[in-house]
Write an enzyme that holds these catalytic residues in place. Structure first.
Site, PDB file in Angstrom:
ATOM      1  N   ASP A   1      -9.578  -3.659  -5.613  1.00  0.00           N
ATOM      2  CA  ASP A   1      -9.011  -2.818  -4.560  1.00  0.00           C
ATOM      3  C   ASP A   1      -9.659  -1.436  -4.558  1.00  0.00           C
ATOM      4  O   ASP A   1      -9.700  -0.757  -5.586  1.00  0.00           O
ATOM      5  CB  ASP A   1      -7.499  -2.686  -4.766  1.00  0.00           C
TER       6      ASP A   1
ATOM      7  N   HIS B   1      -8.103  -4.863  -1.488  1.00  0.00           N
ATOM      8  CA  HIS B   1      -6.865  -4.374  -0.891  1.00  0.00           C
ATOM      9  C   HIS B   1      -6.211  -5.407   0.029  1.00  0.00           C
ATOM     10  O   HIS B   1      -4.997  -5.484   0.109  1.00  0.00           O
ATOM     11  CB  HIS B   1      -7.162  -3.100  -0.106  1.00  0.00           C
TER      12      HIS B   1
ATOM     13  N   SER C   1       0.849  -1.191   0.000  1.00  0.00           N
ATOM     14  CA  SER C   1       0.000   0.000   0.000  1.00  0.00           C
ATOM     15  C   SER C   1       0.886   1.242   0.000  1.00  0.00           C
ATOM     16  O   SER C   1       1.690   1.415  -0.912  1.00  0.00           O
ATOM     17  CB  SER C   1      -0.963  -0.041   1.183  1.00  0.00           C
TER      18      SER C   1
END
Length: 704
Positions: free
Chosen positions: A640, A675, A555
């Protein structure tokens, strides 16, 4: 496209027919596209077309499938290693495990797993843990036949009769809200879609407050209330937020007296609360103002508030009486200190438990009703300690969690009045012997003289002679601190002679609020240079061979991976990058992308030229250039919602255009997740084992 290292090797060792079967990366079309900024700046982005918000473009999907096929073919020779890693990791899991029960409104709540099953069972027992089990959710049944499933949160009504829950069937964190009668088993017909995960019941046991998401930006934009038995179309609007830099959450206060709407941007917050017995009007506790970040909870006849106003950079605790609507009523309870960062607190009838940091480590301070203080003791010099579930306030027992890089997660209960401590549970790790491993707390000096904490773990017998392989991890954004916690999966690397290190770089809050401020906005590059300087330190101190260093981040930590790869590609042999935020400028210029407007106080708004220029100077996608890059394993999820899939996809496509080196670059797209990767407790270890197999092979560290 350039041949991979394995292809070059195959060309040397095999005939043409054999070499023709060696996998090569797929090619992808370049299509002209200009990305413009409001002040006239522009950039060419030949892979912009890979963005498809609907995720239905056939050409794009075909390319992702081709990349997955290439990754499959490349990893095929490593399948035995991948399977061995998976078997090791799963063998450490106690499959019929359960959580520590906690009591709330007369019931003991807990979660348990059954052998061979991917998902948990949520249950409760009335009165004592010897009572009959009442299964609230068997998530295995709920997830059956689905590629992805997540039970986000559940909320039982005050009278214990109705449960509301939110679930996600895609991985995009757009939840649907459902209701069930726990006495009859009846599932109510009303289903509310497009909501956030948290909810709050009113005392009438039929009114539920929830937050509604914008379907495009995924921002929580309004709070509504639903009355059981009525159509969702009749739900009343309670509050609507006009500022798209704010998010919102909903909760009940510690004593259940209030329902609160918590509104937050990066640098300011606002809390609106209403009596849970009659929640018709939500009153502001303290109006939003730039620089005032606060969190509040209520017990008895007062509010206790964590705030950073009046120069309290590291936060302080204040109190306010019932009915207060302004911070002019605030009175200091725990003053600000330059060397102590206060993160959180829990209120009890006889004391307040305060989670804080000092010297880069966590600790819990106990502030008693008589004004005296003491600290919860730690058992090691490098550890992680935090408040656990403390569902009841009328008790002298405090629950907290403790772990280190060699100690599995342990839940303790401490009697604040007598000092008695009980271990309630330690995470079972089958076959693991903590005495065989060692951890250290180190300090690396960054190029500007700042001392950066580093946590290191390795198997005993390791010698600091500069020959080992190293995996270095960091995050470094949003003030999120990465603490030295135990990882059962990392043991497989340590058992192969690797060293694992966490670089506590600026951008987190390990060293206090200034640590965060020095790693964001126009100071963001400190995050990247800190990481590189920690690498240099560990190599110089003999923890790793200079040509056997790998880096790992996800991330915003994937942004870190992209930045260090451009800034110091020769220092890293392998880069592991999961759901990486790598196309910074383009994303931050587009307010229509989910969550972008929430991020302006973290990265800056590139519609302003100074932020545009600074972000452009480190954006990984924009700074790729002709050079030899490390071997890379890049992962993403098609659904995501936080880092859109096209960022890592574009990044890999462009990287292949400019990479002059022989090392492989793999892109793995999870086509049915978001995600957090695939759902289920075992499926994620398949993904991790593949990445670890790639890592060990590239570092030559796959021998046990």
């Amino acid at each position: 496209m350039k041949p991979t290292f394995l292809l070059l090797l195959a060309l040397l060792m095999t005939d043409n027919s054999q070499a023709a079967q060696t996998p090569t990366p797929p090619d992808v079309a370049r299509k002209p596209h200009v990305v413009e900024a409001p002040f006239g700046a522009s950039r060419d982005d030949a892979y912009y077309w890979l963005r498809d918000d609907s995720r239905k473009d056939k050409e794009m999907l075909a390319y992702l499938e081709a990349e997955n096929a290439y990754a499959d073919a490349f990893m095929a020779p490593l399948k035995p290693l991948q399977d061995a890693l998976y078997a090791e990791i799963v063998s450490r899991i106690k499959q019929d495990d359960s959580s520590v029960p906690y009591r709330e409104r007369g019931y003991w709540y807990y979660t348990r797993f059954e052998t061979g099953k991917d998902y948990p069972i949520h249950a409760r027992r009335k009165g004592t843990m010897e009572g009959p089990e009442e299964i609230l959710f068997d998530v295995n049944e709920m997830a059956a036949g689905k590629d992805y499933f997540s039970l986000a949160e559940y909320d039982v009504s005050p009278d214990n009769r109705i449960v509301a829950w939110t679930q996600d069937d895609v991985g995009r964190r757009q939840y649907s809200l459902h209701f069930r009668n726990l006495e009859t088993g009846e599932v109510y017909p009303e289903v509310i879609t497009g909501v956030a995960y948290d909810t709050a019941w009113a005392d009438d046991n039929k009114t539920l407050f929830y937050a509604e998401n914008d379907p495009e930006t995924l921002l929580t934009v309004r709070v509504k209330k639903h009355v059981l038995g009525t159509p969702p179309s009749e739900d009343q609007l309670v509050y609507e937020e006009a500022d798209d830099s704010f998010y919102m959450g909903i909760s009940r206060s510690r004593d259940d007296k209030y329902i609160c709407i918590d509104l937050g941007a990066t640098t300011m917050r606002e809390i609106r609360c209403a009596p849970a017995a009659d929640p018709r009007e939500f009153t502001v506790l303290a109006p939003r103002e730039q620089g005032n970040e606060y969190h509040a909870d209520h017990l008895g006849d007062r509010w206790v508030i964590l705030t950073n106003v009046d120069g309290a950079t590291n936060f302080k605790l204040v109190t306010a009486p019932d009915g207060s609507t302004s911070r002019k009523d605030w009175v200091d309870l725990v003053p600000h200190r330059d060397d102590v960062f206060i993160e959180d607190f829990d209120l009890f009838d006889g004391f307040t438990a305060i989670a804080e940091r000092s010297g880069g480590l966590e600790r819990i301070r106990l502030l008693k009703a008589d004004g005296s203080e003491e600290y919860v003791k730690a058992d090691e010099s490098a550890y992680s300690m935090g408040l656990d579930i403390n569902s009841e306030h009328d008790t002298p027992w405090l629950r907290y969690g403790y772990t280190s890089m060699t100690t599995p997660e342990t839940t303790y209960e401490l009697n604040v009045e007598t000092g008695e401590r009980r271990q309630l549970k330690q995470q079972p790790v089958l076959g693991y012997d903590a005495s065989k491993y060692a951890t250290e707390r180190l300090w690396a000096t960054a190029r500007d003289g700042t001392r950066v904490p580093v946590s290191v773990v390795y198997r005993k017998g390791f010698e600091k002679i500069g020959k080992a392989a190293l995996l270095q991890y960091a995050y470094g954004s949003y003030g999120h601190s990465i603490d030295p916690a135990f990882s059962a999966t990392t043991v497989s690397l340590l058992d192969r002679g690797m060293v694992y290190a966490i670089a506590h770089v600026r951008g987190g809050q390990e060293m206090g609020r200034q640590w965060y401020d020095d790693g964001k906005l126009l100071h963001k590059k400190n995050t990247f240079t800190d990481f590189i300087d920690v690498t240099d330190f560990l190599v110089a101190e003999g923890y790793a061979a200079p040509d056997r260093v790998a880096a790992y981040g996800g991330s915003a930590g994937g942004l870190l991976m992209g930045a260090i790869t451009n800034m110091a590609p020769d220092k890293y042999r392998v880069i592991l990058s999961q759901v990486p935020f790598v196309d910074v400028v383009t994303t931050m210029l587009d307010a229509g992308i989910p969550l972008t407007t929430l991020e302006y106080d973290e990265w800056g708004n590139p519609e302003q030229e100074r932020f545009y220029d600074y972000m452009l100077s480190y954006s990984p996608y924009d700074n790729l250039e002709a050079r030899a890059y490390p071997a890379m394993f890049v992962g993403t999820g098609l659904w995501d919602s936080q880092v859109q899939y096209w960022e890592p996809v574009k990044y890999v496509a462009k990287l292949r255009d400019v990479d002059t080196g022989p090392l492989p670059v793999l892109l793995r797209t999870n086509m049915d997740a978001g995600h957090g990767g695939k759902s289920g407790r075992f499926r994620k270890y398949r993904e991790l084992s593949e990445m670890y197999a790639f890592l060990l092979d590239q570092l030559g560290a796959d021998d046990r």
